[in-house]
Structures are given as structure tokens and as C-alpha cells.
Design a protein around this motif. Structure first.
Motif, PDB file in Angstrom:
ATOM      1  N   VAL A  85      -8.412  -1.448  22.985  1.00 33.46           N
ATOM      2  CA  VAL A  85      -8.588  -0.258  22.166  1.00 33.46           C
ATOM      3  C   VAL A  85      -7.313   0.579  22.238  1.00 33.46           C
ATOM      4  N   PRO A  86      -6.499   0.626  21.162  1.00 34.06           N
ATOM      5  CA  PRO A  86      -5.284   1.429  21.199  1.00 34.06           C
ATOM      6  C   PRO A  86      -5.607   2.913  21.163  1.00 34.06           C
ATOM      7  N   ALA A  87      -4.654   3.705  21.613  1.00 33.32           N
ATOM      8  CA  ALA A  87      -4.889   5.146  21.717  1.00 33.32           C
ATOM      9  C   ALA A  87      -5.175   5.782  20.368  1.00 33.32           C
ATOM     10  N   THR A  88      -4.646   5.198  19.286  1.00 31.37           N
ATOM     11  CA  THR A  88      -4.821   5.791  17.970  1.00 31.37           C
ATOM     12  C   THR A  88      -5.810   5.019  17.118  1.00 31.37           C
ATOM     13  N   ALA A  89      -6.685   4.224  17.757  1.00 25.52           N
ATOM     14  CA  ALA A  89      -7.624   3.403  16.986  1.00 25.52           C
ATOM     15  C   ALA A  89      -8.572   4.276  16.196  1.00 25.52           C
ATOM     16  N   GLY A  90      -9.131   3.715  15.167  1.00 26.80           N
ATOM     17  CA  GLY A  90     -10.142   4.447  14.438  1.00 26.80           C
ATOM     18  C   GLY A  90     -10.172   4.131  12.960  1.00 26.80           C
ATOM     19  N   LEU A  91      -9.048   4.218  12.266  1.00 27.39           N
ATOM     20  CA  LEU A  91      -9.049   3.996  10.837  1.00 27.39           C
ATOM     21  C   LEU A  91      -9.420   2.557  10.511  1.00 27.39           C
ATOM     22  N   ASN A  92     -10.228   2.414   9.482  1.00 29.40           N
ATOM     23  CA  ASN A  92     -10.642   1.093   9.028  1.00 29.40           C
ATOM     24  C   ASN A  92     -10.753   1.140   7.514  1.00 29.40           C
ATOM     25  N   LEU A  93      -9.777   0.563   6.837  1.00 30.05           N
ATOM     26  CA  LEU A  93      -9.649   0.592   5.384  1.00 30.05           C
ATOM     27  C   LEU A  93      -9.426   2.015   4.858  1.00 30.05           C
ATOM     28  N   PRO A  94      -8.363   2.687   5.320  1.00 28.66           N
ATOM     29  CA  PRO A  94      -8.035   3.986   4.718  1.00 28.66           C
ATOM     30  C   PRO A  94      -7.642   3.807   3.256  1.00 28.66           C
ATOM     31  N   TRP A  95      -8.068   4.727   2.416  1.00 29.37           N
ATOM     32  CA  TRP A  95      -7.800   4.597   0.982  1.00 29.37           C
ATOM     33  C   TRP A  95      -7.074   5.846   0.483  1.00 29.37           C
ATOM     34  N   GLY A 371       0.826  -5.746  20.698  1.00 30.03           N
ATOM     35  CA  GLY A 371       1.230  -6.068  22.061  1.00 30.03           C
ATOM     36  C   GLY A 371       0.251  -7.030  22.708  1.00 30.03           C
ATOM     37  N   ASN A 372       0.580  -7.460  23.911  1.00 30.97           N
ATOM     38  CA  ASN A 372      -0.333  -8.338  24.648  1.00 30.97           C
ATOM     39  C   ASN A 372      -1.671  -7.637  24.848  1.00 30.97           C
ATOM     40  N   GLY A 373      -2.744  -8.306  24.456  1.00 27.53           N
ATOM     41  CA  GLY A 373      -4.068  -7.729  24.639  1.00 27.53           C
ATOM     42  C   GLY A 373      -4.489  -6.737  23.588  1.00 27.53           C
ATOM     43  N   GLN A 374      -3.652  -6.513  22.569  1.00 29.64           N
ATOM     44  CA  GLN A 374      -4.029  -5.655  21.456  1.00 29.64           C
ATOM     45  C   GLN A 374      -4.351  -6.515  20.241  1.00 29.64           C
ATOM     46  N   PHE A 375      -5.082  -5.917  19.282  1.00 24.04           N
ATOM     47  CA  PHE A 375      -5.500  -6.657  18.093  1.00 24.04           C
ATOM     48  C   PHE A 375      -5.288  -5.831  16.839  1.00 24.04           C
ATOM     49  N   ILE A 376      -5.182  -6.550  15.732  1.00 26.05           N
ATOM     50  CA  ILE A 376      -5.381  -5.957  14.414  1.00 26.05           C
ATOM     51  C   ILE A 376      -6.451  -6.793  13.724  1.00 26.05           C
ATOM     52  N   PRO A 378      -9.491  -8.388  14.771  1.00 29.32           N
ATOM     53  CA  PRO A 378      -9.833  -9.709  15.307  1.00 29.32           C
ATOM     54  C   PRO A 378     -11.070 -10.275  14.611  1.00 29.32           C
ATOM     55  N   PHE A 379     -11.057 -11.573  14.338  1.00 32.11           N
ATOM     56  CA  PHE A 379     -12.143 -12.178  13.564  1.00 32.11           C
ATOM     57  C   PHE A 379     -13.153 -12.928  14.414  1.00 32.11           C
ATOM     58  N   ASP A 380     -12.721 -13.964  15.139  1.00 28.47           N
ATOM     59  CA  ASP A 380     -13.693 -14.853  15.759  1.00 28.47           C
ATOM     60  C   ASP A 380     -13.411 -14.996  17.247  1.00 28.47           C
ATOM     61  N   ILE A 381     -14.406 -15.526  17.975  1.00 30.65           N
ATOM     62  CA  ILE A 381     -14.362 -15.641  19.430  1.00 30.65           C
ATOM     63  C   ILE A 381     -14.898 -17.004  19.838  1.00 30.65           C
ATOM     64  N   GLY A 630     -13.475  -3.819  12.830  1.00 28.85           N
ATOM     65  CA  GLY A 630     -13.022  -2.547  12.300  1.00 28.85           C
ATOM     66  C   GLY A 630     -12.490  -1.604  13.350  1.00 28.85           C
ATOM     67  N   ASN A 631     -12.883  -1.787  14.602  1.00 27.44           N
ATOM     68  CA  ASN A 631     -12.366  -0.963  15.696  1.00 27.44           C
ATOM     69  C   ASN A 631     -11.279  -1.675  16.479  1.00 27.44           C
ATOM     70  N   SER A 632     -10.865  -2.869  16.002  1.00 26.64           N
ATOM     71  CA  SER A 632      -9.774  -3.652  16.615  1.00 26.64           C
ATOM     72  C   SER A 632      -9.969  -3.803  18.122  1.00 26.64           C
ATOM     73  N   ARG A 633     -11.144  -4.287  18.504  1.00 30.06           N
ATOM     74  CA  ARG A 633     -11.441  -4.456  19.920  1.00 30.06           C
ATOM     75  C   ARG A 633     -12.485  -5.561  20.100  1.00 30.06           C
ATOM     76  N   ILE A 634     -12.640  -6.002  21.335  1.00 34.93           N
ATOM     77  CA  ILE A 634     -13.689  -6.924  21.725  1.00 34.93           C
ATOM     78  C   ILE A 634     -14.645  -6.174  22.644  1.00 34.93           C
ATOM     79  N   GLN A 635     -15.940  -6.309  22.413  1.00 32.64           N
ATOM     80  CA  GLN A 635     -16.929  -5.696  23.287  1.00 32.64           C
ATOM     81  C   GLN A 635     -17.751  -6.785  23.962  1.00 32.64           C
TER      82      GLN A 635
END
Length: 715
Positions: A85-95, A371-376, A378-381, A630-635
Motif C-alpha cells: 500500500v503506497p503512501a498516496t494510494a487511493g485513486l482508482n480511475l480518476p476522470w 518498486g519492489n513489493g509495490q503494485f499498479i 495487480p490482477f491475479d494470484i 483498485g487499491n493496488s494491494r494484496i490482502q
């Protein structure tokens, strides 16, 4: 009276117990209560792909959900942790994007149905909005504009209206409805406000511009359909902007033109044509005229920004497709700030980029990372036999590997078409031998790697013949090592031997049994049966290993067992089926025959919430991994616990704070004193029918009266 007496008696007995254990409770009315906070519900179906074929999306291309569920989950997935989770995460499809007179930046975030406010340096300040049709809610937010007093006007595209908010983000008023009459709309997108406060709205699917007073009173309109167009004829006008003299500039999306008008709608000039050369356009969605006489155009499908004079003379351009600085993945919105800087909604990179007026990169915010361990996005696991987790980091064009605790191990891949390169990798599976199989979506192939990421082989090419693929998605491996592939835009499943030799296929485009409208993901159970998420048909279909149809379940909607574009699918060790409901922001659980068991998750970016959950994988300990795209993370969630409701109740207990203890006994979504009373009244039943760990608040391995006291102390 009897019910009241029992409740009062329970209360008095509890006070006696509390006094005996030394708990101070001088004023129970003032005891703090832990409440599950409400969340903004939202989402967006599909995965942003430009799907061609019989079901191709109509303009505009961004798909929209039909509704949202607010029911209490019947299944609880205990949240464990997340990573990337990057520090500035949040936006998902800004228009839409605009600025106020102080330089604050507002962005409409399409997937979360909210408007985000940032300081001039990009620091997050606030947000408002949620999914719905009520006041201050949105079905799809497109263009936004701010007047000189700081009031914000937002185009609620799929609710066919304009909503107004004060400078604090509080709802003020609205106008508009679906139709072709004066003041009505059909999928409006752009909006601008002139120096006198009058509003101009690009009424996109009505192919016209409408004018309103600051209070929303209809004044006039101009424009009609024309393709080829120009001279006041439009093929879907989208972006609109006004300059300091009041002239209007309109992005004519379908005609690849910029058209210019006087404030009262008289045609002045136009420029542009279809192409990728200087001054040519490829479906421009937005534009902005600055105070210096420049016009900046978001040349959306050329993934660049072009700068013109007000007369239409080409000045410069910048941008290419990609995820790096000054690169774009479909720029939807553009504006300038009071200092003359250019701000761009880099929509499918989920970020805002800032440039000087000459196109020099300044900064960005709102996205994941590379960076290592960051995502834009992510789709599948997939999980291997050691429990290590492999992720398709799709918009970084790479595969990342982590330990079960989320510790970064390694990565491989880059954008391209060579060996070990990817063009939007999506599906991933790991074989018994540790080999990693990846569906290389836009390269139309399957690539195979060893357990360390070294390239082994590949197969597939663009086409519809046997062994050819068209944008492959999910993949699964059976017990014999055979690979099953969702051949997305061929609307079929193909089967390959372990060495990539074509074996068989089934499916075609449609909505009947055994046909598909975009097969998304695939999983194989212990019996060898094949389960496929049929995305645009909002269902799961089941087949035997040879492709013979068995059954199906699901329909479009937000109720139990319904879907808003089902994505990832996986099994736990008991055979239960887990499906990531992309637009619904949840994971639903079923028996193998499709009987609904329950769900967990809701829309949002908090722990245990999702914005477009995509891939899903389950390890041998029944830990559930979800790619929260949309949150660019794995839970990661512990084994999902299905609890029966207490006697006389419909909703099962829930765990609002995801600590493994079920404080919410009545299943209303929050913990309160009524739950303590229920615990007291039903303690024997709970001890006999519920798992001890769910109600063992004092952690002594048994359910007793002391647990009631501990629950009370937690409130």
C-alpha cells in the motif's frame, strides 16, 4: 412485558457480575461503544479492457454497475494483513479534474464514486461522495468544474444530472433527468463555468451543448449528431472549456476534432483529424483553455497531451503509452492551475501527473508504485506448495513473488514482446513441479517459467484457430498437469498438455448453457470439474474435464449469489467455491453446487474492504489471498468462518474489527450493549453451537460468563 423483564433481568445480573469482578461501570449510558463505521459503496465492472466483438462496449468505454448491496455479510473472512500500500494510494480511475482559485485540485474518482480534494502540492485533503442515486451520491462521475465562489459542479453521468456542492463538499442542489428535452441529459460528460458563473454541459449522447444559469435554470442549447461532423455537428462531445473571453472549446470525441464557439453557440472554427501525427487526434476526451491563450488536449487514445494556440496552431506534444513519468495509460481529464501548470488524470495508471505549461514533468500522486513489493493494479494470484505467493503486477508488466507473510522475494519481467517480457500479464498458475504459467494478455501467448523465474518456453499467437488465443485471461492446472485457459475474446476454454500441445476446446459467444460472454477466470476442483467465471453474463459455469456442461449459477445484481462482473475463482480444502465479485467489492462463497454460503468484504479502502477485487488464491491452510486491484494491494484473510445466527435472528454474528472475536452477536454490523444481553441470554446455546474461538474473549479455551464480562469491557 416478558421480553422487557428478561432484558432488565439480564442487565441487573450483568451488573452484579461486573461488580464482583471489579469492573467499574458507574454510568453505563456513557460507556463507549465500538461501532463499525459506514463505508462508501462503489465499484466498476470489467477490467478496463477495450473488448471488441459482439459485446463490445458502447461509448463511453468505462462500464458502470447497476447497484450495490448493503446486506450484512453471512460469512466473515478474518483480515490478517496487507502489503504494497503506497503512501498516496487511493485513486482508482480518476476522470474529471479541475482547480479552484487557491490552486487546490479536485479529481472525480470513477471507481469509488467520490470526489477527491488535494492541496496544490498533491497532499490529500478530503473526499466526498458514494455510490447511489440520492443527494450527493453518484452512479458515474465524469467532468467537474469550480466557480469563482468555490462551489463545485459535478456531472453524474449515469444518473443524468448535475450536482452542486459547497466549498466544504456539502451537497447543495441538483438538476437534470434522462431524456432529450430542455435540461434533460443522456450520459453527459463535460462541464465548464464561465466568468459570469454560467454553466455549459456537454450532453454527450444527445450530441449537444446545454447552457444553464448558476442555479441550474435552463437557458439554451446547440448542436446535433454529425459523423463526419464539424461546424456544430458532433459525434459525442465530451470535454468542454471556456477561455478568458468566453469562447467555448469542445472535444468532439468521435470526429477527432476540437470545435470552437462563441458564448452563445455560434460556430467559429475547428481543427484536428484522425491519426497520430502532430495536430491529429485519437478520440480526445477532454481539453482545457488556459488564461495565456493556449489549448491543451488530452489526446486519450494516443496517450499524449497536445498543446495548441487558440487558433488551432500546433505548438508541442508530450507523452507515450506506459507507466513512467510523462507516460500515460488513457488520460481522461486535463486542467490547469492558477500558476499555469498542467494537471492530467492518467486514468488507468490511477494517478494525477503534473507538468509545466511546456510539458516538463513535475510530480505525480495517487497511484501504486513500481518498486519492489509495490503494485499498479495487480490482477491475479497463485500460491505454490511452499506457500509463496505469485502476483501478476499487470500495469508494471512483471511477476512478483512473496513469502506467505508478504515479504518480497523476487520479480521478473518488463514491458515488451520478447522472452520473459509481458504486455499486461493477467492470469497465473503454479504447477506441482513449481513451474509458473502466465497468460501474457496483449502478447496473446502463455509463457512458462521455472520456480525461480527463469524462462522455460511459450506457446500461442493471435488468432481463433486451435492453439491460438485472443487476449487470454485465467489459467488453471489439473492434477495431471494439463493447462486450462480462458481464451477471452474467442469466448472459449482451451486445454493444453503440459508441453503446450493443443488438446481440446469448448465454448462460443453467447449467454446460453456452455457459451460465454468473456470467460474471465477458471478453477478445477478435486473431481476434475472445471468452474469458469463468465464475466459479462454474471454467472459461474461448471463443466466436466472434457467440457460437457454440468450446471451454472448467478445473475446480474447485488443480492446473495448475484454478481457485478465475477472475476477470480478458487476452492478451499473443503471444496467451497470463492468468487471475487469485481463490481460488488466483495468475495462470495458457495457450495460446489452453487448454493450460496455467504460473503465478506465491502467497498472501500480500509482493512478488509475492496475496490475491484480481482484475483483470488487459497493456500493449504485455507488462508485467502485477494488482489485488491483498485487499491493496488494484496490482502490476506484467515480461514473464513461461517457462523449460524443466534436463535430467533436472521443475520449471523460478525467481527467488525477483524480481530477474530465476534462482538456483533445480533449481526447488525456493529457492537453494542444489546450484543452483551444476547450473549448472556444465549450463552449455553453459543457454547453448544458456535466455534469457541469466536466468542472466547478471555482466551481461556472455553465459553463462560467471564467472556460476557470481557465483551462488555471491550465496548
Amino acid at each position: 412485558m416478558k421480553k422487557i423483564f428478561v432484558t432488565v433481568l439480564a442487565f441487573l445480573l450483568l451488573l452484579v457480575c461486573i461488580s464482583a469482578t471489579g469492573v467499574m461501570a458507574t454510568n453505563l449510558g456513557d460507556a463507549p461503544v465500538s461501532v463499525l463505521k459506514p463505508v462508501n459503496l462503489g465499484g466498476s465492472p470489467g477490467d478496463g479492457e477495450d473488448l471488441s466483438g459482439p459485446h463490445a462496449m458502447t461509448f463511453p468505454a468505462t462500464p458502470v454497475p447497476s447497484g450495490r448491496s448493503t446486506s450484512i455479510p453471512a460469512v466473515n473472512g478474518d483480515y490478517i494483513f496487507q502489503w504494497a500500500v503506497p503512501a498516496t494510494a487511493g485513486l482508482n480511475l480518476p476522470w474529471g479534474i479541475t482547480t479552484d482559485s487557491a490552486g487546490n485540485i479536485f479529481a472525480s474518482d470513477d471507481a469509488s464514486f467520490s470526489i477527491w480534494k488535494f492541496a496544490p502540492d498533491g497532499s490529500f485533503l478530503s473526499k466526498f461522495g458514494s455510490y447511489g442515486t440520492g443527494n450527493g451520491q453518484f452512479a458515474e462521475i465524469a467532468g467537474i468544474a469550480v466557480n469563482s465562489s468555490g462551489y463545485l459542479y459535478a456531472v453524474d453521468k449515469d444518473n443524468n444530472r448535475v450536482e452542486v456542492f459547497d466549498p466544504a463538499g456539502e451537497y447543495v442542489t441538483q438538476w437534470g433527468s434522462y431524456g432529450t428535452g430542455d435540461g434533460q441529459f443522456d450520459a453527459p460528460i463535460g462541464i465548464t463555468v464561465n466568468s459570469s458563473g454560467y454553466l455549459y454541459v456537454a450532453d454527450t449522447s444527445n450530441n449537444r451543448i446545454q447552457v444553464f444559469s448558476p442555479s441550474g435554470q435552463y437557458i439554451g442549447q446547440w448542436g446535433s449528431w454529425g459523423w463526419p461532423g464539424g461546424n456544430g455537428f458532433f459525434a459525442y462531445p465530451t470535454g468542454i472549456s471556456t477561455n478568458s473571453t468566453g469562447y467555448l472549446f469542445v472535444a468532439d470525441y468521435g470526429n477527432n476534432l476540437v470545435q470552437v464557439f462563441t458564448p452563445d453557440g455560434v460556430f467559429v472554427r475547428q481543427w484536428g483529424s484522425s491519426g497520430s501525427g502532430d495536430g491529429q487526434l485519437n478520440y480526445p476526451l477532454d481539453l482545457v483553455a488556459d488564461k495565456l491563450g493556449n489549448v491543451y488536449v488530452a489526446d486519450t487514445y494516443n496517450n499524449r497531451i497536445q498543446k495548441f494556440s487558440e487558433a488551432g496552431e500546433f505548438i508541442t506534444r508530450w507523452g507515450t503509452e506506459g507507466t513512467g513519468n510523462s507516460q500515460f495509460n488513457l488520460p481522461y481529464g486535463i486542467t490547469t492551475n492558477p500558476a499555469g501548470d498542467v494537471l492530467v488524470s492518467d486514468s488507468y495508471n490511477n494517478r494525477i501527473q503534473k507538468f509545466t505549461g511546456s510539458g516538463l514533468y513535475v510530480t505525480q500522486w495517487g497511484a501504486g508504485g513500481n518498486g519492489n513489493g509495490q503494485f499498479i493494479s495487480p490482477f491475479d494470484i497463485a500460491v505454490n506448495s511452499n506457500g509463496n505467493v505469485f502476483i501478476t503486477d499487470t500495469y508494471n508488466h512483471r511477476i512478483q513473488e512473496f513469502t506467505p507473510e508478504g515479504v518480497y522475494v523476487t520479480q521478473w519481467g518488463s514491458k515488451g514482446s520478447g522472452m520473459s517480457q509481458f504486455n499486461y500479464p493477467k492470469g497465473i498458475a503454479v504447477g506441482k513441479d513449481g513451474k509458473v504459467y502466465v497468460s501474457d494478455w496483449d502478447n496473446n501467448r502463455i509463457q512458462v517459467f521455472d520456480q525461480d523465474g527463469a524462462y522455460v518456453t511459450q506457446w500461442g499467437s493471435q488468432g481463433s484457430g486451435d492453439g491460438q488465443v485472443s487476449h487470454p485471461r485465467g489459467i488453471a492446472i489439473n492434477s495431471s498437469g494439463y493447462l486450462y485457459v480462458c481464451d477471452g475474446l474467442n469466448y472459449r476454454v482451451q486445454v493444453f498438455s503440459p508441453d503446450g500441445t493443443y488438446v481440446r476446446k469448448w465454448g462460443s459467444y453467447g449467454s446460453t448453457e456452455g457459451t460465454f460472454d468473456y470467460p474471465v477466470d477458471i478453477a478445477i476442483n478435486g473431481n476434475g470439474d472445471v468452474f469458469v467465471t463468465d464475466g459479462n453474463n454474471n454467472r459461474v459455469q461448471v463443466f466436466d474435464p472434457y467440457g460437457t456442461y454440468i450446471t451454472q449459477w448467478g445473475s446480474a445484481g447485488t443480492g446473495e449469489g448475484q454478481f457485478d462482473f465475477p472475476e477470480g475463482i478458487a476452492f478451499d480444502t473443503s471444496g467451497k467455491v470463492y468468487v471475487a465479485d469485481w463490481g460488488g467489492g466483495r468475495v462470495q462463497v458457495f457450495e460446489p453446487d452453487g448454493t450460496y454460503v455467504g460473503q465478506f468484504g465491502s467497498l472501500g479502502n480500509g482493512n478488509g474492504q475492496f475496490t475491484n477485487p480481482n484475483g483470488i488464491a487459497i493456500d493449504q491452510s485455507n488462508n485467502v489471498y485477494v488482489s485488491d486491484m483498485g487499491n493496488s494491494r494484496i490482502q490476506k484473510f484467515s480461514h473464513v468462518v461461517v457462523l449460524p445466527p443466534l436463535p430467533g435472528l436472521t443475520n449471523p454474528p460478525t467481527d467488525p474489527d477483524h480481530d477474530g472475536l465476534y462482538e456483533d452477536l445480533n449481526g447488525n454490523g456493529e457492537a453494542g450493549f444489546s450484543d452483551v444481553v444476547l450473549f448472556f441470554k444465549n450463552i449455553d446455546w453459543i457454547a453448544d453451537n458456535e466455534p469457541v474461538s469466536a466468542f472466547d474473549f478471555n482466551q481461556n479455551g472455553a465459553i463462560g460468563f467471564q467472556d460476557i464480562v470481557m465483551l462488555f469491557k471491550e465496548l
